[in-house]
Write a protein that holds these residues in place. Structure first.
Motif, PDB file in Angstrom:
ATOM      1  N   THR A   1       0.840  -1.188   0.000  1.00  0.00           N
ATOM      2  CA  THR A   1       0.000   0.000   0.000  1.00  0.00           C
ATOM      3  C   THR A   1       0.877   1.240   0.000  1.00  0.00           C
ATOM      4  N   LEU A   2       0.527   2.209  -0.844  1.00  0.00           N
ATOM      5  CA  LEU A   2       1.281   3.455  -0.948  1.00  0.00           C
ATOM      6  C   LEU A   2       0.375   4.639  -0.677  1.00  0.00           C
ATOM      7  N   THR A   3       0.916   5.653  -0.017  1.00  0.00           N
ATOM      8  CA  THR A   3       0.208   6.910   0.188  1.00  0.00           C
ATOM      9  C   THR A   3       0.997   8.014  -0.498  1.00  0.00           C
ATOM     10  N   ILE A   4       0.352   8.707  -1.425  1.00  0.00           N
ATOM     11  CA  ILE A   4       1.007   9.794  -2.139  1.00  0.00           C
ATOM     12  C   ILE A   4       1.052  11.012  -1.223  1.00  0.00           C
ATOM     13  N   ILE A   5       2.244  11.563  -1.013  1.00  0.00           N
ATOM     14  CA  ILE A   5       2.390  12.732  -0.136  1.00  0.00           C
ATOM     15  C   ILE A   5       2.437  14.001  -0.975  1.00  0.00           C
ATOM     16  N   PRO A   6       2.116  15.162  -0.371  1.00  0.00           N
ATOM     17  CA  PRO A   6       2.042  16.407  -1.151  1.00  0.00           C
ATOM     18  C   PRO A   6       3.324  16.716  -1.915  1.00  0.00           C
ATOM     19  N   SER A   7       3.148  17.147  -3.166  1.00  0.00           N
ATOM     20  CA  SER A   7       4.224  17.667  -4.015  1.00  0.00           C
ATOM     21  C   SER A   7       5.300  16.645  -4.340  1.00  0.00           C
ATOM     22  N   GLU A   8       5.072  15.383  -4.087  1.00  0.00           N
ATOM     23  CA  GLU A   8       6.090  14.385  -4.383  1.00  0.00           C
ATOM     24  C   GLU A   8       5.475  13.169  -5.057  1.00  0.00           C
ATOM     25  N   ALA A   9       6.223  12.641  -6.007  1.00  0.00           N
ATOM     26  CA  ALA A   9       5.879  11.348  -6.575  1.00  0.00           C
ATOM     27  C   ALA A   9       6.656  10.273  -5.831  1.00  0.00           C
ATOM     28  N   ILE A  10       6.128   9.083  -5.818  1.00  0.00           N
ATOM     29  CA  ILE A  10       6.822   7.960  -5.183  1.00  0.00           C
ATOM     30  C   ILE A  10       7.670   7.259  -6.240  1.00  0.00           C
TER      31      ILE A  10
END
Length: 318
Positions: A248-257
């Motif tokens: 599971t991934l959570t996308i954080i503000p202003s950043e791509a994973i």
């Protein structure tokens, strides 16, 4: 009793008397008819008591109902039928939603097949036009045991299946389904080196996932044609399990994973001289299934099998 003219419901005690001139022990078969004796439904066989409790909720409703008791001493038989017809109220049908399952999650735009069933004691399996589907957000969806739901709005839908029998009795079943929008999630996959490789060589794959801040997604990479070796840098929530990368991934503000890992080309021994190893990964709604996957681009590596060639050595005398 009952012996005709009555309206019976719930549980009724059916009682009778019988005797045998020789004093032999007797056994009984109790039957029910909803069509004034044209057909009979066995309620009990071989009982020795002279009464039995009958649950009328499992009997077809009818205004032409009869009970029949058959008696046997082991050789001879006799029977008696209610002196008059009885009335058993008709029953409400039963509604069943077979798919999707309750609490499932789907992606906006994904085809959703609704499958249900209606059954009635008097009518049997109900026809398509007796089944109606509705959504708490989208209203009436259509009729039938199978229905492709039209494109559904984002949010939590309460799907209701309403079934109606020939007596206008109804029953309902409901499930809750959530439709989420991950269409703005972007996933790309790349591989290095991009040149032709040998079977068994290592490749470095990089997957970049971007979306609106706070979006949570499931991740899946089946590692086709390769065997996982190690992460370049571990990513929280992603593990190697059952020959695939999942988590599971959570996308954080202003950043791509960005997720990078090393895998070894693992081509079966039956493969030929060369083979194309094609790979891709996907994301899907958190709590959903792989049926909702948004897949990355495909990356392909051409791999070849190396062979050792032995040449015979010939010595020539001068």
């Amino acid at each position: 009793m009952p012996n005709g003219g009555e309206t019976i419901s719930d549980t009724v005690n059916v009682a009778w008397t019988a005797s045998d001139i020789d004093g032999d022990s007797l056994s009984y078969v109790v039957s029910y008819s909803a069509d004034e004796g044209q057909s009979w439904y066995y309620l009990s066989i071989g009982i020795t008591e002279t009464q039995m409790l009958v649950d009328t909720t499992i009997l077809q409703g009818s205004d032409q109902a009869l009970f029949r008791v058959m008696v046997s001493d082991g050789i001879n038989t006799a029977h008696d039928v209610s002196d008059g017809i009885l009335t058993v109220p008709t029953h409400a049908p039963e509604a069943y939603i077979l798919s999707p399952e309750d609490e499932m999650i789907f992606t906006a735009g994904q085809t959703l097949l609704l499958r249900g069933r209606g059954y009635d004691l008097e009518d049997g399996i109900l026809a398509d036009d007796s089944l109606t589907w509705t959504s708490s957000l989208s209203g009436t969806l259509g009729n039938g045991r199978l229905l492709d739901a039209p494109e559904l709005g984002i949010g939590t839908h309460v799907f209701k299946l309403t079934v109606m029998d020939s007596d206008a009795n109804t029953a309902t079943a409901t499930i809750t389904v959530t439709v989420v929008d991950i269409t703005n999630v972007d996933i790309t996959k790349s591989v290095k080196p991009q040149s032709q490789m040998r079977y068994g060589d290592e490749l470095t794959y990089t997957i970049v996932i971007s979306a609106a801040p706070g979006v949570q997604v499931g991740f899946y990479d089946p590692l086709l044609g390769t065997t996982f070796q190690h992460f370049v840098e571990p990513v929280e929530g992603i593990t190697y399990t059952n020959n695939a990368l999942t988590g599971t991934l959570t996308i954080i503000p202003s950043e791509a994973i960005s997720l990078s890992f090393v895998a070894r080309i693992g081509v079966p021994g039956t493969a030929g001289w060369t083979v194309d190893v094609t790979n891709r990964a996907c994301v899907y709604p958190l709590g959903g299934s792989l049926d909702s996957c948004i897949w990355s681009n495909e990356v392909t590596t051409s791999a070849f099998r190396s062979y050792k060639l032995y040449l015979p050595l010939m010595l020539r005398n001068q």
